[in-house]
Design a protein around this motif. Structure first.
Motif, PDB file in Angstrom:
ATOM      1  N   ILE A 234      24.643  43.752  32.130  1.00  0.00           N
ATOM      2  CA  ILE A 234      23.467  43.064  32.667  1.00  0.00           C
ATOM      3  C   ILE A 234      23.134  43.685  34.013  1.00  0.00           C
ATOM      4  N   PRO A 235      22.076  44.470  34.113  1.00  0.00           N
ATOM      5  CA  PRO A 235      21.707  45.108  35.381  1.00  0.00           C
ATOM      6  C   PRO A 235      21.484  44.067  36.480  1.00  0.00           C
ATOM      7  N   GLY A 236      22.011  44.361  37.661  1.00  0.00           N
ATOM      8  CA  GLY A 236      21.788  43.477  38.794  1.00  0.00           C
ATOM      9  C   GLY A 236      22.863  42.453  39.018  1.00  0.00           C
ATOM     10  N   GLN A 237      23.646  42.163  37.978  1.00  0.00           N
ATOM     11  CA  GLN A 237      24.741  41.209  38.167  1.00  0.00           C
ATOM     12  C   GLN A 237      25.932  41.895  38.814  1.00  0.00           C
ATOM     13  N   VAL A 238      26.840  41.082  39.334  1.00  0.00           N
ATOM     14  CA  VAL A 238      28.049  41.574  39.980  1.00  0.00           C
ATOM     15  C   VAL A 238      28.824  42.482  39.021  1.00  0.00           C
ATOM     16  N   ASP A 239      29.468  43.532  39.570  1.00  0.00           N
ATOM     17  CA  ASP A 239      30.194  44.465  38.712  1.00  0.00           C
ATOM     18  C   ASP A 239      31.663  44.568  39.111  1.00  0.00           C
ATOM     19  N   HIS A 240      32.419  45.326  38.315  1.00  0.00           N
ATOM     20  CA  HIS A 240      33.863  45.439  38.505  1.00  0.00           C
ATOM     21  C   HIS A 240      34.210  46.103  39.840  1.00  0.00           C
ATOM     22  N   ASN A 241      33.454  47.105  40.254  1.00  0.00           N
ATOM     23  CA  ASN A 241      33.759  47.797  41.511  1.00  0.00           C
ATOM     24  C   ASN A 241      33.642  46.858  42.711  1.00  0.00           C
ATOM     25  N   TRP A 242      32.649  45.985  42.687  1.00  0.00           N
ATOM     26  CA  TRP A 242      32.474  45.025  43.787  1.00  0.00           C
ATOM     27  C   TRP A 242      33.649  44.058  43.817  1.00  0.00           C
ATOM     28  N   ILE A 243      34.057  43.576  42.648  1.00  0.00           N
ATOM     29  CA  ILE A 243      35.193  42.667  42.577  1.00  0.00           C
ATOM     30  C   ILE A 243      36.464  43.346  43.082  1.00  0.00           C
ATOM     31  N   ALA A 244      36.681  44.593  42.676  1.00  0.00           N
ATOM     32  CA  ALA A 244      37.875  45.328  43.098  1.00  0.00           C
ATOM     33  C   ALA A 244      37.929  45.441  44.614  1.00  0.00           C
ATOM     34  N   ASP A 245      36.787  45.677  45.233  1.00  0.00           N
ATOM     35  CA  ASP A 245      36.734  45.776  46.695  1.00  0.00           C
ATOM     36  C   ASP A 245      37.065  44.441  47.352  1.00  0.00           C
ATOM     37  N   LYS A 246      36.552  43.355  46.794  1.00  0.00           N
ATOM     38  CA  LYS A 246      36.796  42.042  47.395  1.00  0.00           C
ATOM     39  C   LYS A 246      38.238  41.586  47.168  1.00  0.00           C
ATOM     40  N   LEU A 247      38.826  41.978  46.057  1.00  0.00           N
ATOM     41  CA  LEU A 247      40.247  41.685  45.846  1.00  0.00           C
ATOM     42  C   LEU A 247      41.089  42.349  46.930  1.00  0.00           C
ATOM     43  N   GLU A 248      40.695  43.545  47.302  1.00  0.00           N
ATOM     44  CA  GLU A 248      41.445  44.308  48.306  1.00  0.00           C
ATOM     45  C   GLU A 248      41.243  43.742  49.708  1.00  0.00           C
ATOM     46  N   ASN A 249      40.058  43.248  49.994  1.00  0.00           N
ATOM     47  CA  ASN A 249      39.719  42.866  51.371  1.00  0.00           C
ATOM     48  C   ASN A 249      39.688  41.361  51.623  1.00  0.00           C
ATOM     49  N   TRP A 250      39.497  40.576  50.563  1.00  0.00           N
ATOM     50  CA  TRP A 250      39.385  39.124  50.761  1.00  0.00           C
ATOM     51  C   TRP A 250      40.548  38.353  50.132  1.00  0.00           C
ATOM     52  N   CYS A 251      41.569  39.047  49.654  1.00  0.00           N
ATOM     53  CA  CYS A 251      42.720  38.400  49.024  1.00  0.00           C
ATOM     54  C   CYS A 251      44.017  39.003  49.562  1.00  0.00           C
ATOM     55  N   THR A 252      45.097  38.261  49.408  1.00  0.00           N
ATOM     56  CA  THR A 252      46.430  38.752  49.736  1.00  0.00           C
ATOM     57  C   THR A 252      47.215  38.913  48.443  1.00  0.00           C
TER      58      THR A 252
END
Length: 519
Positions: A234-252
């Motif tokens: 689905i164009p425009g929706q959140v993607d895996h790369n964005w999630i991977a970045d947030k897992l790295e920066n917003w999670c422990t």
């Protein structure tokens, strides 16, 4: 029948199909494919007066809001045989700022409208798209978007119609006063859809995710089709790369044995994570971590609900002692509540509407009937209305298995203070002790594996109660009046459950003391 007549009949049949299935209209007339969660939301707007959606980032909440608004706009008006509009429709789109209306909501509407014009040639003949609205030849049939102004309640006064819809994005940024003004227009065939990032635990939007007035949904960005498939669907929706970045920066990163449900810890691609509040809000679509002064975290109740559903599915049948906690209604209070609880299992909450008339003899008769089962006790709040019910049960010879539960008495037994499960904390009064017993019982770390039937009213009550340490180190629960101010009612279901933890009198065989024995 002429060819023209056939076309008209087919057209009427198709419109009826769309009216019965808004998701079909979205696919065929608007040319969009919603994901499974979005379709559930659209169906909810079709059938429910109130729908609340808490969402993570780029999960399509504004898109599905626009789709719902278009469905309501074009599927709810009705005409008579002469072509006269007999059921008018008004749709209001609003947000905290004009920019959000102009740059977020109306562009979604415009794209849907223009796509529908290409699919259905005559679509543009019955309506006109403008910068902030869709207008028709009927003055009382339109869709419009404008900023929600908390100081201008008159802006909402023109939205009385046979069919009325309010679609509100970024709803957590809109004042309760504005929502109160909107509520005044929810008459007839009305809908309200609110979507928001759950960045605060207070206010109208947050409250909509509790209670039983709303159909409630949560859009988790990690469940988005692009993320699950790890490719663009689905164009425009959140993607895996964005999630991977947030897992790295917003999670422990943590180990599995460190995982705690109350922290919303989760596993993704074989790694366990502990989210920060920004990850909860922006990705999981959850509220910030509950403040330290809240008695019961929402996650604990959700786990108990899950265990209850699994137990029912597996044919679980409780046995042994049952304690029925009863919170008796009186004049001016609507409901009496009975909570049926075994050691780790609440079977149900029975709620009896008294219509503001205290019927103590009926309550006594009902509880007397429950006591016909030998291993049943009833624990009655006897400060106030319950005193008469308890006295009647004593008159009927039930003094051993009818328990007088007084919240104001000392939290002690056999002249020794009652303590929490760790044997560290003491309590201001019996109410504080019993409420803390519920907390200890639900806390996953304590291993009771509590099972509670899903109940949105109970969820709202349990997660609103606050506590504190007094200067003498004793635990105190906030005043009931303060809880009622936030809830708009008494926490009757929670009180009834708390009653079930009252220590059985020492004269009773197999006496259970403290929460470690948990009736």
């Amino acid at each position: 029948m002429t060819s023209q007549s056939n076309i008209e009949v087919e057209g009427i049949t198709k419109v009826d199909e769309w009216r019965n299935d808004w998701c079909l209209f979205a696919r065929e007339a608007l040319g969009v494919n919603l994901d499974a969660e979005q379709e559930k939301i659209l169906h909810s707007v079709q059938v429910n007066p109130r729908t609340s959606v808490a969402s993570g980032t780029a999960r399509g909440k504004d898109f599905v809001t626009a789709v719902a608004a278009m469905c309501f706009m074009f599927l709810t008006p009705r005409w008579d045989d002469k072509g006269e509009l007999i059921a008018n429709t008004k749709v209001a789109l609003t947000a905290p700022t004009d920019r959000q209306v102009k740059n977020i909501m109306m562009p979604e509407i415009s794209r849907l409208y223009n796509r529908a014009k290409k699919i259905m040639g005559g679509f543009g003949d019955i309506s006109r798209l403008n910068a902030y609205d869709i207008r028709t030849d009927y003055e009382e049939w339109f869709l419009t978007g404008f900023k929600a102004d908390e100081h201008n309640h008159e802006a909402w006064s023109g939205f009385h119609a046979v069919n009325t819809m309010f679609a509100i994005t970024e709803a957590s940024g809109i004042s309760d006063d504005t929502f109160n003004a909107i509520e005044g227009n929810l008459q007839g065939n009305s809908r309200i859809l609110i979507v928001f990032n759950p960045n605060t635990t207070v206010g109208y939007a947050a409250k909509s995710q509790k209670g039983d007035r709303w159909a409630k949904f949560r859009l988790n960005s990690m469940d988005a089709p692009n993320v699950v498939s790890k490719r663009e669907i689905i164009p425009g929706q959140v993607d895996h790369n964005w999630i991977a970045d947030k897992l790295e920066n917003w999670c422990t990163k943590i180990h599995e044995h460190e995982a705690r449900s109350e922290e919303d810890d989760f596993e993704y691609d074989g790694q366990w994570y502990r989210p920060t509040d920004v990850f909860r809000i922006k990705v999981l679509g959850k509220f910030p971590k509950v403040s330290e002064d809240n008695l019961i975290p929402e996650q604990w109740v959700e786990l108990a609900n899950k265990r209850w559903l699994e137990a029912k599915e597996n044919g679980f049948v409780p046995s042994g002692k049952r304690v029925v906690g009863s919170d008796i209604a009186g004049m001016g209070r609507d409901n009496t509540v009975d909570c049926h609880k075994w050691t780790d299992y609440v079977e149900k909450f029975d709620v009896y509407n008294s219509a503001g008339v205290a019927d103590h003899m009926a309550s006594a008769g009902r509880l007397k009937n429950l006591l016909s089962h030998k291993e049943t006790f009833v624990s009655i709040d006897t400060i106030g209305e319950g005193a008469g019910v308890y006295s009647r049960l004593v008159e009927l010879g039930e003094e051993e298995r009818a328990i007088s539960c007084k919240y104001s008495e000392r939290a002690s037994q056999n002249d020794k203070p009652l303590k929490d499960i760790t044997d560290q904390y003491e309590f201001l009064n019996m109410r504080a002790y019993l409420f803390w017993c519920v907390r200890d019982w639900l806390n996953p770390k304590n291993g009771f594996n509590a099972m509670l039937p899903p109940n949105s009213v109970f969820m709202e009550e349990a997660t609103e109660i606050k506590w504190k340490f007094r200067s003498d180190g004793k635990i105190q629960i906030e005043a009931k009046e303060d809880i009622k101010k936030r809830l708009g009612r008494s926490p009757d279901l929670f009180d009834a459950l708390a009653n079930t933890f009252y220590p059985i009198k020492p004269t009773i065989k197999n006496n259970l003391s403290k929460i470690a024995s948990l009736i």
